[in-house]
Design a protein around this motif. Sequence first.
Motif, short mmCIF file in Angstrom:
data_model
loop_
_atom_site.label_atom_id
_atom_site.label_comp_id
_atom_site.label_asym_id
_atom_site.label_seq_id
_atom_site.Cartn_x
_atom_site.Cartn_y
_atom_site.Cartn_z
N LEU A 46 -23.61 74.73 28.81
CA LEU A 46 -24.18 75.79 27.99
C LEU A 46 -25.70 75.70 28.00
N ARG A 47 -26.36 76.64 28.61
CA ARG A 47 -27.82 76.69 28.58
C ARG A 47 -28.20 77.40 27.29
N ILE A 48 -29.06 76.76 26.51
CA ILE A 48 -29.52 77.33 25.25
C ILE A 48 -30.75 78.17 25.55
N ALA A 70 -26.70 75.34 16.44
CA ALA A 70 -26.02 75.78 17.66
C ALA A 70 -25.04 74.71 18.16
N ALA A 71 -25.46 73.45 18.11
CA ALA A 71 -24.57 72.35 18.52
C ALA A 71 -23.36 72.27 17.60
N GLY A 88 -32.18 68.20 26.62
CA GLY A 88 -33.11 69.31 26.58
C GLY A 88 -32.46 70.57 26.05
N GLY A 89 -32.51 71.63 26.83
CA GLY A 89 -31.95 72.90 26.42
C GLY A 89 -30.55 73.15 26.94
N LEU A 126 -31.01 82.19 19.27
CA LEU A 126 -30.53 81.40 20.40
C LEU A 126 -29.30 82.06 21.00
N ARG A 127 -29.19 81.97 22.30
CA ARG A 127 -28.03 82.48 23.02
C ARG A 127 -27.56 81.40 24.00
#
Length: 171
Positions: A46-48, A70-71, A88-89, A126-127
């Motif tokens: 999952l790229r944030i 988000a996590a 990281g992201g 955030l997506r």
Amino acid sequence: LKGRISKVPDIDSVTGLITFKGFHEVLHRELTRAGKFQYPVSLLFLRIQNLREMNEVYGHVVADAALAEAAARVREHLRVVDSPARSGGMIYVIMPRLGKEEAARTAERIAGAMDSSPVGKGKVVLRFAIGVTAYPEDGATERILIPHTDAMVLESIRKGGNAVSVYRSRG
């Protein structure tokens, strides 16, 4: 005691997820077991998206709080046996004994949760761009699976929003 402490995976202080080093250790262990006992292991990457923008506009404290939320959103949709990690992201999830279609449904639920209740502040939300693959269907080793999963993340970025892309073998 020192030997036991070194076996505890490093934990990311913002999200409480294991670190990327821990991800690789767990992935190696799970793929070895899966090969021995003949079961699938699915991967979600999952790229944030918009995390950098949130850092620049609102600062690290707000961005870290959004990242932690988000996590937590990801964790809500995982099983106890799944192993989420962060670097990281990116959030990486190892899902032992779960086929790719079931993993894709989990990814869709995570994306839906982000759509229905956005994480962020102001106009910056955030997506997730999510990629899904599975062992052994999409590759027999980490060296094969990881690039395939990364490619699906890039496909999801191109789709925009909270998107999910599932690897389809060519052939």
